[in-house]
Design a protein around this motif. Structure first.
Motif, PDB file in Angstrom:
ATOM      1  N   LEU A 339      11.526  36.280  42.232  1.00 49.24           N
ATOM      2  CA  LEU A 339      10.499  35.317  42.646  1.00 49.24           C
ATOM      3  C   LEU A 339      11.049  34.348  43.688  1.00 49.24           C
ATOM      4  N   TRP A 340      12.252  33.851  43.450  1.00 51.31           N
ATOM      5  CA  TRP A 340      12.853  32.920  44.421  1.00 51.31           C
ATOM      6  C   TRP A 340      13.073  33.610  45.766  1.00 51.31           C
ATOM      7  N   LEU A 341      13.477  34.869  45.733  1.00 48.74           N
ATOM      8  CA  LEU A 341      13.688  35.599  46.978  1.00 48.74           C
ATOM      9  C   LEU A 341      12.382  35.769  47.744  1.00 48.74           C
ATOM     10  N   VAL A 342      11.314  36.126  47.047  1.00 48.27           N
ATOM     11  CA  VAL A 342      10.010  36.267  47.699  1.00 48.27           C
ATOM     12  C   VAL A 342       9.567  34.944  48.306  1.00 48.27           C
ATOM     13  N   LEU A 343       9.757  33.859  47.570  1.00 47.69           N
ATOM     14  CA  LEU A 343       9.398  32.533  48.100  1.00 47.69           C
ATOM     15  C   LEU A 343      10.147  32.261  49.406  1.00 47.69           C
ATOM     16  N   ALA A 344      11.455  32.538  49.412  1.00 41.91           N
ATOM     17  CA  ALA A 344      12.260  32.284  50.615  1.00 41.91           C
ATOM     18  C   ALA A 344      11.795  33.154  51.785  1.00 41.91           C
ATOM     19  N   LEU A 345      11.493  34.429  51.515  1.00 41.97           N
ATOM     20  CA  LEU A 345      11.064  35.330  52.584  1.00 41.97           C
ATOM     21  C   LEU A 345       9.697  34.940  53.133  1.00 41.97           C
ATOM     22  N   VAL A 346       8.776  34.582  52.249  1.00 36.70           N
ATOM     23  CA  VAL A 346       7.422  34.224  52.674  1.00 36.70           C
ATOM     24  C   VAL A 346       7.441  32.947  53.514  1.00 36.70           C
ATOM     25  N   LEU A 347       8.179  31.944  53.048  1.00 35.49           N
ATOM     26  CA  LEU A 347       8.263  30.707  53.821  1.00 35.49           C
ATOM     27  C   LEU A 347       9.040  30.935  55.114  1.00 35.49           C
ATOM     28  N   GLY A 348      10.031  31.828  55.058  1.00 39.07           N
ATOM     29  CA  GLY A 348      10.803  32.140  56.259  1.00 39.07           C
ATOM     30  C   GLY A 348       9.972  32.794  57.339  1.00 39.07           C
ATOM     31  N   LEU A 349       8.938  33.543  56.932  1.00 42.26           N
ATOM     32  CA  LEU A 349       8.025  34.161  57.899  1.00 42.26           C
ATOM     33  C   LEU A 349       6.830  33.261  58.202  1.00 42.26           C
ATOM     34  N   GLY A 350       6.400  32.500  57.205  1.00 39.12           N
ATOM     35  CA  GLY A 350       5.201  31.689  57.350  1.00 39.12           C
ATOM     36  C   GLY A 350       5.293  30.619  58.421  1.00 39.12           C
ATOM     37  N   TRP A 351       6.519  30.147  58.723  1.00 36.37           N
ATOM     38  CA  TRP A 351       6.666  29.083  59.729  1.00 36.37           C
ATOM     39  C   TRP A 351       6.271  29.555  61.124  1.00 36.37           C
ATOM     40  N   LEU A 352       6.174  30.889  61.327  1.00 37.29           N
ATOM     41  CA  LEU A 352       5.803  31.408  62.648  1.00 37.29           C
ATOM     42  C   LEU A 352       4.400  30.979  63.054  1.00 37.29           C
ATOM     43  N   GLY A 353       3.540  30.731  62.049  1.00 37.49           N
ATOM     44  CA  GLY A 353       2.238  30.142  62.325  1.00 37.49           C
ATOM     45  C   GLY A 353       1.195  31.082  62.901  1.00 37.49           C
ATOM     46  N   LYS A 354       0.183  30.483  63.541  1.00 43.11           N
ATOM     47  CA  LYS A 354      -0.993  31.228  64.005  1.00 43.11           C
ATOM     48  C   LYS A 354      -0.657  32.269  65.070  1.00 43.11           C
ATOM     49  N   GLY A 355       0.403  32.039  65.813  1.00 38.65           N
ATOM     50  CA  GLY A 355       0.764  32.979  66.861  1.00 38.65           C
ATOM     51  C   GLY A 355       1.211  34.331  66.344  1.00 38.65           C
ATOM     52  N   ALA A 356       1.557  34.399  65.047  1.00 38.85           N
ATOM     53  CA  ALA A 356       2.041  35.654  64.458  1.00 38.85           C
ATOM     54  C   ALA A 356       0.997  36.328  63.579  1.00 38.85           C
ATOM     55  N   LEU A 357      -0.221  35.806  63.544  1.00 39.02           N
ATOM     56  CA  LEU A 357      -1.241  36.353  62.647  1.00 39.02           C
ATOM     57  C   LEU A 357      -1.520  37.827  62.923  1.00 39.02           C
ATOM     58  N   VAL A 358      -1.621  38.197  64.204  1.00 35.69           N
ATOM     59  CA  VAL A 358      -1.884  39.596  64.549  1.00 35.69           C
ATOM     60  C   VAL A 358      -0.723  40.480  64.098  1.00 35.69           C
TER      61      VAL A 358
END
Length: 476
Positions: A339-358
């Motif tokens: 669970l902690w690993l998934v949290l780190a990966l999701v937040l690590g990708l999530g910071w890319l923001g709207k420009g990475a939605l596609v």
């Protein structure tokens, strides 16, 4: 390994995780953009075809989930069919798809709020792919992600109960839109379902890939099968039922928005169904549609955030990832390190923001098509290698699941070929895919040092039937 996975997900909880995990958020307001590009007919009929494909594919999952009711779902099927290579391929494809969609949700949560409170998109920001990411928006997405993490951390039972409540609210609000849409609207708002400039066949076909992303999430039923308290034979039925419920929900709500207000006018709006009901004179139902977008975001976020760590846990239990990820909380029965690993990966990708939605949507669609097709090959090989293995759900013949798997594989291959309607974006998405493949190969290289698997990887009732050494030998 401290503690063990607990069997406390009820039948309705499993249905809610499956169907609620599919019903996401963006579909209810991005239909204005999709109507404009594909026509109302292109989106709705394309979604119906993608749903039929998902049902065909799910027949493989349905049968295998009743034989191997183990955490990780397709990871275990891949191992039984093709050894560690198969387990890693299945797990890496599904995990990559889930992480892509979860990262999309981090940004989507703030996007939804900004439609009511545009002032959050001000102040300090940074830029990615030419799009601004305001720190306030990012903070909202991170806070929502942490809430989803905490619900999952405190056990599958809590996750199931929260999911049931959210799913019931989704159903009630959706039925309200459908009832009013079809009783107060008329077919003339929907027909003709395509504009004069839109080719019917290509419009329907081109929507299949994004529709497959919308239909992702029902696999969580198989991934979390080990934690249910229902008979194994029912798990397969829940797999198929989850898709049917979600598909009916999607298509009926979208069609109701095209019934209540001319779809070509909706295509010029910003928020799709939300704006359509408001323009048709039903502001309360417009609010209902907005609430559906939030609830759908929450149910999908919750379900996929529950499934992703189980994939990591299963890969670790098969000694494909470090065994540290097999740690289970002694009280809550959750795979805490995963669970902690998934949290780190999701937040690590999530910071890319709207420009990475596609990027997130395209990669999610490609990887899920790959995972869907692979399940069919797992079933075919397991039937061949272990003909005596049966569960509570068994396909009379394998024509339907094989057809679904081949179509899904065809869609996946088309995304890799430049110049097709569903091709990945060059070069960014090809680079992202290459990085994910390299990480998978590194994981496999490390796992080869230990050819054994945990005794409970397949399940005690199958350990004597499928010798891990025999399965591993198929790798070589």
């Amino acid at each position: 390994m401290a503690g063990s996975l607990k069997h406390n997900i009820s039948l309705f909880g499993l249905v809610s995780l499956g169907a609620g995990g599919v019903i996401g958020s963006s579909w209810i307001y991005t239909n204005s953009q999709f109507f404009k590009v594909y026509g109302a007919g292109g989106e709705i009929f394309g979604l119906l075809i993608a749903s039929a494909l998902a049902v065909l594919v799910s027949l493989s999952f349905a049968e295998l989930s009743t034989i191997f009711s183990r955490s990780g779902g397709e990871v275990v099927y891949g191992y039984a069919a093709f050894g560690k290579k198969g387990a890693l391929f299945a797990g890496w494809a599904l995990l990559g798809a889930y992480l892509s969609i979860l990262a999309f949700f981090v940004t989507a949560s703030s996007l939804l709020i900004s439609t009511i409170f545009p002032q959050i998109a001000v102040g300090p920001y940074y830029t990615f792919a030419g799009v601004r990411v305001h720190l306030t928006e990012l903070a909202i997405g991170v806070a929502f992600t942490l809430l989803i993490f905490l619900i999952n951390y405190y056990g599958a039972q809590l996750t199931g109960r929260v999911q049931i409540l959210l799913f019931l609210l989704l159903v009630i609000l959706g039925l309200s839109l459908v009832l009013v849409g079809f009783t107060q609207g008329n077919a003339g708002n929907f027909l003709p379902a395509f504009s004069a400039e839109q080719n019917k066949t290509s419009s329907i076909f081109r929507f299949i890939l994004p529709a497959m992303t919308f239909l992702t999430g029902w696999e969580s039923v198989a991934v979390m099968a080990e934690e249910t308290n229902i008979p194994r034979k029912r798990i397969g039925l829940v797999v198929v039922l989850s898709i049917v419920i979600a598909a009916l929900y999607y298509c009926s709500v979208l069609l109701s928005s095209a019934w209540i207000y001319p779809w070509e006018k909706t295509a010029t709006m910003q928020m799709g169904t939300i704006d359509a009901f408001k323009a048709a004179g039903f502001p309360i139902l417009s609010i209902f549609a907005y609430m559906i977008s939030f609830l759908g975001l929450a149910t999908s976020f919750l379900s996929l955030f529950a499934a992703a760590p189980r994939l990591i846990f299963s890969l670790a239990r098969g000694n494909i990832l470090p065994t540290a990820f097999t740690k289970i909380h002694p009280k809550y029965g959750t795979p805490t390190n995963a669970l902690w690993l998934v949290l780190a990966l999701v937040l690590g990708l999530g910071w890319l923001g709207k420009g990475a939605l596609v990027y997130f949507l395209d990669m999610g669609g490609f990887l899920i098509a790959l995972a869907w097709s692979f399940s069919t090959f797992c079933l075919l090989n397991i039937r061949r290698k272990y003909p005596m293995l049966t569960g509570g759900f068994r396909n009379r013949n394998l024509v339907a699941p094989t057809l679904g798997g081949l179509i899904a594989l065809g869609v996946a291959l088309l995304t890799l070929i430049p110049g097709t309607p569903v091709s990945l974006v060059w070069p960014a998405e090809y680079v992202i895919l290459a990085i994910w493949v390299v990480l998978g190969l590194v994981s496999y290289g490390i796992s080869r040092k230990d050819p054994t698997v945990s005794a409970d990887f397949l399940g005690s009732h199958l350990d004597a039937v499928i010798d891990p050494k025999t399965a591993e030998h198929s790798d070589d």
